[in-house]
Design a protein around this motif. Structure first.
Motif, PDB file in Angstrom:
ATOM      1  N   MET A 131     -10.528  -4.762  16.653  1.00  0.00           N
ATOM      2  CA  MET A 131     -10.904  -3.366  16.866  1.00  0.00           C
ATOM      3  C   MET A 131      -9.720  -2.412  16.833  1.00  0.00           C
ATOM      4  N   GLU A 132      -8.529  -2.875  17.262  1.00  0.00           N
ATOM      5  CA  GLU A 132      -7.408  -1.939  17.382  1.00  0.00           C
ATOM      6  C   GLU A 132      -7.055  -1.259  16.066  1.00  0.00           C
ATOM      7  N   PRO A 133      -6.834  -1.991  14.958  1.00  0.00           N
ATOM      8  CA  PRO A 133      -6.539  -1.276  13.709  1.00  0.00           C
ATOM      9  C   PRO A 133      -7.673  -0.363  13.264  1.00  0.00           C
ATOM     10  N   LYS A 134      -8.925  -0.811  13.436  1.00  0.00           N
ATOM     11  CA  LYS A 134     -10.075  -0.007  12.991  1.00  0.00           C
ATOM     12  C   LYS A 134     -10.211   1.269  13.816  1.00  0.00           C
ATOM     13  N   VAL A 135     -10.098   1.131  15.156  1.00  0.00           N
ATOM     14  CA  VAL A 135     -10.250   2.303  16.029  1.00  0.00           C
ATOM     15  C   VAL A 135      -9.101   3.276  15.813  1.00  0.00           C
ATOM     16  N   LEU A 136      -7.867   2.752  15.709  1.00  0.00           N
ATOM     17  CA  LEU A 136      -6.726   3.628  15.486  1.00  0.00           C
ATOM     18  C   LEU A 136      -6.843   4.354  14.155  1.00  0.00           C
ATOM     19  N   SER A 137      -7.233   3.626  13.116  1.00  0.00           N
ATOM     20  CA  SER A 137      -7.324   4.259  11.796  1.00  0.00           C
ATOM     21  C   SER A 137      -8.402   5.341  11.765  1.00  0.00           C
ATOM     22  N   SER A 138      -9.542   5.076  12.405  1.00  0.00           N
ATOM     23  CA  SER A 138     -10.621   6.071  12.399  1.00  0.00           C
ATOM     24  C   SER A 138     -10.296   7.268  13.278  1.00  0.00           C
ATOM     25  N   SER A 139      -9.563   7.046  14.381  1.00  0.00           N
ATOM     26  CA  SER A 139      -9.230   8.145  15.297  1.00  0.00           C
ATOM     27  C   SER A 139      -8.075   8.986  14.773  1.00  0.00           C
ATOM     28  N   ILE A 140      -7.088   8.324  14.139  1.00  0.00           N
ATOM     29  CA  ILE A 140      -5.913   9.041  13.666  1.00  0.00           C
ATOM     30  C   ILE A 140      -6.123   9.551  12.245  1.00  0.00           C
ATOM     31  N   GLY A 141      -7.053   8.924  11.512  1.00  0.00           N
ATOM     32  CA  GLY A 141      -7.302   9.357  10.148  1.00  0.00           C
ATOM     33  C   GLY A 141      -6.421   8.659   9.129  1.00  0.00           C
ATOM     34  N   LEU A 142      -6.074   7.386   9.395  1.00  0.00           N
ATOM     35  CA  LEU A 142      -5.225   6.624   8.501  1.00  0.00           C
ATOM     36  C   LEU A 142      -6.002   5.451   7.908  1.00  0.00           C
ATOM     37  N   ASP A 143      -5.464   4.903   6.830  1.00  0.00           N
ATOM     38  CA  ASP A 143      -6.079   3.736   6.213  1.00  0.00           C
ATOM     39  C   ASP A 143      -5.943   2.532   7.148  1.00  0.00           C
ATOM     40  N   PRO A 144      -7.009   1.735   7.336  1.00  0.00           N
ATOM     41  CA  PRO A 144      -6.929   0.585   8.256  1.00  0.00           C
ATOM     42  C   PRO A 144      -5.825  -0.400   7.889  1.00  0.00           C
ATOM     43  N   LEU A 145      -5.634  -0.677   6.582  1.00  0.00           N
ATOM     44  CA  LEU A 145      -4.583  -1.614   6.174  1.00  0.00           C
ATOM     45  C   LEU A 145      -3.201  -1.047   6.495  1.00  0.00           C
ATOM     46  N   ALA A 146      -3.005   0.243   6.229  1.00  0.00           N
ATOM     47  CA  ALA A 146      -1.714   0.866   6.548  1.00  0.00           C
ATOM     48  C   ALA A 146      -1.461   0.847   8.048  1.00  0.00           C
ATOM     49  N   THR A 147      -2.500   1.088   8.846  1.00  0.00           N
ATOM     50  CA  THR A 147      -2.361   1.035  10.297  1.00  0.00           C
ATOM     51  C   THR A 147      -2.010  -0.364  10.770  1.00  0.00           C
ATOM     52  N   LEU A 148      -2.663  -1.372  10.187  1.00  0.00           N
ATOM     53  CA  LEU A 148      -2.372  -2.762  10.550  1.00  0.00           C
ATOM     54  C   LEU A 148      -0.927  -3.120  10.207  1.00  0.00           C
ATOM     55  N   ILE A 149      -0.450  -2.699   9.036  1.00  0.00           N
ATOM     56  CA  ILE A 149       0.930  -2.964   8.635  1.00  0.00           C
ATOM     57  C   ILE A 149       1.896  -2.258   9.585  1.00  0.00           C
ATOM     58  N   ALA A 150       1.576  -1.006   9.954  1.00  0.00           N
ATOM     59  CA  ALA A 150       2.441  -0.260  10.866  1.00  0.00           C
ATOM     60  C   ALA A 150       2.510  -0.938  12.230  1.00  0.00           C
ATOM     61  N   LEU A 151       1.373  -1.439  12.722  1.00  0.00           N
ATOM     62  CA  LEU A 151       1.365  -2.147  14.004  1.00  0.00           C
ATOM     63  C   LEU A 151       2.223  -3.407  13.940  1.00  0.00           C
ATOM     64  N   PHE A 152       2.088  -4.182  12.865  1.00  0.00           N
ATOM     65  CA  PHE A 152       2.820  -5.442  12.754  1.00  0.00           C
ATOM     66  C   PHE A 152       4.323  -5.187  12.594  1.00  0.00           C
ATOM     67  N   VAL A 153       4.700  -4.280  11.687  1.00  0.00           N
ATOM     68  CA  VAL A 153       6.114  -3.986  11.470  1.00  0.00           C
ATOM     69  C   VAL A 153       6.738  -3.391  12.722  1.00  0.00           C
ATOM     70  N   GLY A 154       6.021  -2.479  13.383  1.00  0.00           N
ATOM     71  CA  GLY A 154       6.546  -1.895  14.617  1.00  0.00           C
ATOM     72  C   GLY A 154       6.744  -2.926  15.699  1.00  0.00           C
ATOM     73  N   PHE A 155       5.797  -3.875  15.822  1.00  0.00           N
ATOM     74  CA  PHE A 155       5.926  -4.924  16.831  1.00  0.00           C
ATOM     75  C   PHE A 155       7.123  -5.823  16.532  1.00  0.00           C
ATOM     76  N   LYS A 156       7.338  -6.155  15.249  1.00  0.00           N
ATOM     77  CA  LYS A 156       8.448  -7.018  14.877  1.00  0.00           C
ATOM     78  C   LYS A 156       9.803  -6.334  15.100  1.00  0.00           C
ATOM     79  N   LEU A 157       9.859  -5.030  14.870  1.00  0.00           N
ATOM     80  CA  LEU A 157      11.131  -4.322  14.973  1.00  0.00           C
ATOM     81  C   LEU A 157      11.449  -3.869  16.391  1.00  0.00           C
ATOM     82  N   ALA A 158      10.430  -3.475  17.160  1.00  0.00           N
ATOM     83  CA  ALA A 158      10.695  -2.883  18.476  1.00  0.00           C
ATOM     84  C   ALA A 158       9.851  -3.471  19.589  1.00  0.00           C
TER      85      ALA A 158
END
Length: 376
Positions: free
Chosen positions: A308-335
């Motif tokens: 649900m997290e990528p889907k809810v974030l993408s629909s609430s923020i207005g971003l593509d679900p795949l891009a949101t998922l990539i941003a979550l994963f890359v952000g978690f790995k880096l920080a």
């Protein structure tokens, strides 16, 4: 290299160097001005409420700003008070039931030692004595080295804890001071929001005003969408936990569901802070049925959160679900945990800059194209 390519390369270097200098400057400026940045964020968030108070209650802007900030403080203080009351209530409950549970756990451990650990030790000791002297010395050396390593690691952990304890304690007054400055800054910025906005806009070129207004509109929409998404995810977790605990017929299901929803915000651990020790205790205490039920519930919570997290974030923020998922994963790995927040925020900023045409203008500048004036 022809002159045109040389000019494009120079412009590209100027853009890269300027971007790096801007990021480095913002990093160091943020370290000393973060209370005022927090104050600006609070003032930015409460602007709709201030405008509502001005129009409906016909309050002066300063009074509306004070009311909004006092309301935030009241909600914060009320939440802390409820949390403390819940902790006290939970402490009284645990004080009455923990001794009985501890007695059960001790009995289970004693039974396990008598039925499994001691016979295993006797078999291992017999096998050990059947080995020759060299093998016995090798095993003894390995055990001793492992014990020394464990003792060294534990000692370093305890030493680092006590060395960092004064720093942790000194952080409390610094936090209180930063909080006071943040709310004071929020008040003054909220009170003079329109004036500061007009003053800032007057110093900017027309093209920069248009781009900045588009960026702020996108960030505002994304920020409120992010808060709405987090509230949605917490509500889903709380509802699932409540239903699961009611099905399992667990006492204090509502309180435990609310606690699970709150700890769902904790870094890395999330609802595992509540469920992992609880599941382990139920297994030890001899209630495998409840332990298995809690394990199934915990797995359901983890799976739905990841889905649900990528889907809810993408629909609430207005971003593509795949891009949101990539941003979550890359952000978690880096920080780490903060990357789960910084990743989507970075994606939102990049999307806002793209929507405002900033990247297009930079490309036109690098290519040497004439930037068209904004439509009036």
């Amino acid at each position: 290299m022809n002159p045109s390519s040389r000019q494009r390369l120079m412009r590209l270097l100027i853009v890269i160097i300027s971007t790096v200098l801007l990021i480095v400057s913002l990093y160091y400026i943020t370290k000393v001005t973060y209370p005022f940045i927090i104050g600006f964020a609070v003032a930015f968030l409460i602007q709709p409420f201030i405008r509502f108070m001005e129009k409906k209650a016909r309050l002066p802007r300063a009074a509306a700003a004070v009311t909004a900030i006092l309301l935030i403080l009241a909600v914060f203080a009320g939440g802390i008070t409820l949390l403390i009351a819940e902790i006290v209530s939970g402490a009284n409950y645990f004080a009455s039931v923990v001794p009985r549970h501890v007695h059960v756990v001790v009995e289970q451990i004693e039974t396990m030692f008598a039925s499994q650990v001691i016979p295993f030790y006797e078999r291992a000791a017999g096998l050990f004595h059947s080995l020759d002297t060299g093998q016995q010395e090798t095993i003894s050396t390995n055990i001793r080295e492992a014990g020394e390593q464990f003792a060294s690691t534990a000692g370093e952990f305890i030493q680092n804890f006590f060395l960092k304890l004064p720093k942790l304690i000194s952080w409390i007054p610094n936090f209180a001071t930063a909080l006071i400055f943040s709310f004071l800054a929020a008040f003054f910025i909220s009170k003079d929001w329109e004036k500061l906005q007009h003053r800032t806009v007057n110093y900017l070129p027309i093209k920069a005003r248009t781009s900045l207004s588009k960026v702020f509109a996108a960030l505002k929409r994304a920020l409120f969408g992010f808060l709405r998404a987090q509230l949605t995810l917490i509500s889903i977790t709380t509802f699932i936990v409540l239903v699961g605990l009611l099905v399992l017929r667990v006492n204090y299901a509502i309180t435990l569901a609310l606690v699970a929803g709150l700890v769902d915000l904790l870094p890395y651990l999330g609802t595992g802070t509540l469920f992992v020790p609880w599941i382990a205790y139920e297994f030890i205490a001899g209630d495998p049925g409840l332990a298995i039920g809690l394990t199934v519930l915990y797995v359901i919570i983890i799976v739905q959160r990841q889905i649900m997290e990528p889907k809810v974030l993408s629909s609430s923020i207005g971003l593509d679900p795949l891009a949101t998922l990539i941003a979550l994963f890359v952000g978690f790995k880096l920080a780490g945990f903060f990357g789960l927040i910084l990743g989507p925020i970075t994606l939102v900023i990049l999307n806002a800059l793209h929507s405002a045409g900033v990247f297009t203008d930079l490309r036109d500048y690098i290519m040497g194209k004439e930037v068209p004036p904004p439509a009036k």
